[in-house]
Motif scaffolding. Structure first.
Motif, mmCIF file in Angstrom:
data_model
loop_
_atom_site.group_PDB
_atom_site.id
_atom_site.type_symbol
_atom_site.label_atom_id
_atom_site.label_comp_id
_atom_site.label_asym_id
_atom_site.label_seq_id
_atom_site.Cartn_x
_atom_site.Cartn_y
_atom_site.Cartn_z
ATOM 1 N N TRP A 116 0.824 -1.219 0.000
ATOM 2 C CA TRP A 116 0.000 0.000 0.000
ATOM 3 C C TRP A 116 0.854 1.263 0.000
ATOM 4 N N GLU A 117 1.979 1.237 0.689
ATOM 5 C CA GLU A 117 2.842 2.419 0.715
ATOM 6 C C GLU A 117 3.464 2.672 -0.657
ATOM 7 N N ALA A 118 3.816 1.607 -1.354
ATOM 8 C CA ALA A 118 4.416 1.747 -2.677
ATOM 9 C C ALA A 118 3.438 2.318 -3.687
ATOM 10 N N LEU A 119 2.150 2.114 -3.459
ATOM 11 C CA LEU A 119 1.137 2.627 -4.380
ATOM 12 C C LEU A 119 1.186 4.150 -4.471
ATOM 13 N N ALA A 120 1.608 4.809 -3.408
ATOM 14 C CA ALA A 120 1.662 6.277 -3.380
ATOM 15 C C ALA A 120 2.914 6.832 -4.056
ATOM 16 N N THR A 121 3.825 5.963 -4.473
ATOM 17 C CA THR A 121 5.038 6.421 -5.150
ATOM 18 C C THR A 121 4.826 6.382 -6.662
ATOM 19 N N PRO A 122 5.589 7.156 -7.416
ATOM 20 C CA PRO A 122 5.446 7.093 -8.881
ATOM 21 C C PRO A 122 5.682 5.693 -9.435
ATOM 22 N N ARG A 123 6.706 5.011 -8.921
ATOM 23 C CA ARG A 123 7.001 3.656 -9.384
ATOM 24 C C ARG A 123 5.834 2.717 -9.098
ATOM 25 N N GLY A 124 5.307 2.751 -7.888
ATOM 26 C CA GLY A 124 4.193 1.887 -7.523
ATOM 27 C C GLY A 124 2.937 2.202 -8.315
ATOM 28 N N PHE A 125 2.661 3.495 -8.518
ATOM 29 C CA PHE A 125 1.478 3.884 -9.283
ATOM 30 C C PHE A 125 1.576 3.389 -10.724
ATOM 31 N N VAL A 126 2.739 3.565 -11.330
ATOM 32 C CA VAL A 126 2.920 3.115 -12.711
ATOM 33 C C VAL A 126 2.781 1.592 -12.797
ATOM 34 N N MET A 127 3.412 0.880 -11.866
ATOM 35 C CA MET A 127 3.376 -0.579 -11.937
ATOM 36 C C MET A 127 1.999 -1.142 -11.620
ATOM 37 N N MET A 128 1.326 -0.616 -10.596
ATOM 38 C CA MET A 128 0.068 -1.219 -10.171
ATOM 39 C C MET A 128 -1.148 -0.662 -10.910
ATOM 40 N N VAL A 129 -1.261 0.646 -10.995
ATOM 41 C CA VAL A 129 -2.467 1.237 -11.583
ATOM 42 C C VAL A 129 -2.374 1.269 -13.107
ATOM 43 N N ILE A 130 -1.339 1.893 -13.625
ATOM 44 C CA ILE A 130 -1.207 1.983 -15.081
ATOM 45 C C ILE A 130 -0.959 0.600 -15.674
ATOM 46 N N GLY A 131 -0.116 -0.197 -15.019
ATOM 47 C CA GLY A 131 0.129 -1.557 -15.494
ATOM 48 C C GLY A 131 -1.135 -2.403 -15.470
ATOM 49 N N GLY A 132 -1.918 -2.296 -14.413
ATOM 50 C CA GLY A 132 -3.176 -3.033 -14.342
ATOM 51 C C GLY A 132 -4.149 -2.613 -15.429
ATOM 52 N N PHE A 133 -4.224 -1.303 -15.671
ATOM 53 C CA PHE A 133 -5.092 -0.818 -16.751
ATOM 54 C C PHE A 133 -4.635 -1.360 -18.102
ATOM 55 N N MET A 134 -3.319 -1.341 -18.337
ATOM 56 C CA MET A 134 -2.811 -1.802 -19.626
ATOM 57 C C MET A 134 -3.035 -3.304 -19.819
ATOM 58 N N VAL A 135 -2.925 -4.079 -18.747
ATOM 59 C CA VAL A 135 -3.206 -5.509 -18.856
ATOM 60 C C VAL A 135 -4.677 -5.720 -19.196
ATOM 61 N N GLY A 136 -5.563 -5.010 -18.513
ATOM 62 C CA GLY A 136 -6.991 -5.133 -18.806
ATOM 63 C C GLY A 136 -7.338 -4.687 -20.209
ATOM 64 N N PHE A 137 -6.783 -3.556 -20.631
ATOM 65 C CA PHE A 137 -7.033 -3.056 -21.980
ATOM 66 C C PHE A 137 -6.493 -4.032 -23.027
ATOM 67 N N GLY A 138 -5.269 -4.510 -22.809
ATOM 68 C CA GLY A 138 -4.663 -5.442 -23.764
ATOM 69 C C GLY A 138 -5.430 -6.747 -23.857
ATOM 70 N N THR A 139 -5.925 -7.215 -22.736
ATOM 71 C CA THR A 139 -6.715 -8.445 -22.737
ATOM 72 C C THR A 139 -7.985 -8.277 -23.557
ATOM 73 N N ARG A 140 -8.649 -7.152 -23.364
ATOM 74 C CA ARG A 140 -9.884 -6.899 -24.114
ATOM 75 C C ARG A 140 -9.573 -6.676 -25.595
ATOM 76 N N TYR A 141 -8.505 -5.935 -25.867
ATOM 77 C CA TYR A 141 -8.117 -5.636 -27.250
ATOM 78 C C TYR A 141 -7.733 -6.909 -28.000
ATOM 79 N N ALA A 142 -7.037 -7.824 -27.319
ATOM 80 C CA ALA A 142 -6.599 -9.068 -27.944
ATOM 81 C C ALA A 142 -7.710 -10.107 -28.003
ATOM 82 N N GLY A 143 -8.829 -9.822 -27.370
ATOM 83 C CA GLY A 143 -9.931 -10.781 -27.391
ATOM 84 C C GLY A 143 -9.718 -11.946 -26.447
#
Length: 186
Positions: A116-143
């Protein structure tokens, strides 16, 4: 019990995973994949007037039980079957990660990356939030996800699954070798 707690060799685990495909096909012409369960949950819980969610999700209810089994199995494994020993990391990888301040291998994912503490850092935000969004988007895009394409799709000789799996592999290699060092340096 000791047999269950140890990692299984590839020549045992691989065929067991591979046997899920013919089993699902024989037991009802079902397709193996995990990402579709999110669509089923949305169709069941929010029956809005959205065309994408207007289908008979009850015919795919088995998938919801399958995912529930994965969650329960993960909980059982983490609670009662966990190996108390620290995670063994190759010395070269440990040296590379130490340059980024990552040295706690008490969990499957280093604590400096996922908490939870790492989530507030730029590295944690990029890895968890942006990375999670990209995995979800890529999964939907790839079918579909890697399990649907690489396990089910390739075994049933589907051309789009071959293309998707090749793209998954290229994306993984690019991420680990080209992009991840910049994210870890944040």
């Amino acid at each position: 019990m000791e047999l269950i707690k140890q990692p299984w060799p590839w020549y045992v685990a691989g065929p067991l995973i591979g046997l899920t495909v013919p089993t699902l096909l024989v037991l009802g012409n079902k397709s193996f994949g995990i990402s579709s369960f999110l669509r089923h949950i949305c169709a069941a819980c929010m029956p809005a007037n959205i065309p994408f969610f207007k289908y008979d999700w009850k015919k795919e209810a088995w998938n919801l039980f399958f995912v529930a089994g994965i969650l329960v199995g993960g909980f059982i494994a983490a609670t009662w079957l966990a190996n108390p020993e620290p995670i063994v990391v190759h010395p070269d990888l440990a040296a590379d990660l130490a340059q980024y301040g990552i040295n706690d291998y008490s969990n499957l994912v280093p604590m400096q990356l996922m908490n939870w503490e790492a989530l507030a850092t730029p590295r944690g935000f990029v890895m968890m939030v942006i990375g999670g969004f990209m995995v979800g988007f890529g999964t939907r895009y790839a079918g579909g996800c890697t399990s649907g394409h690489a396990i089910m799709g390739l075994s049933t000789l589907q051309w789009p699954s071959l293309v998707a799996t090749i793209c998954f592999m290229i994306g993984g290699f690019a991420m680990v070798n080209l992009i991840l060092p910049y994210i870890l340096a944040l």
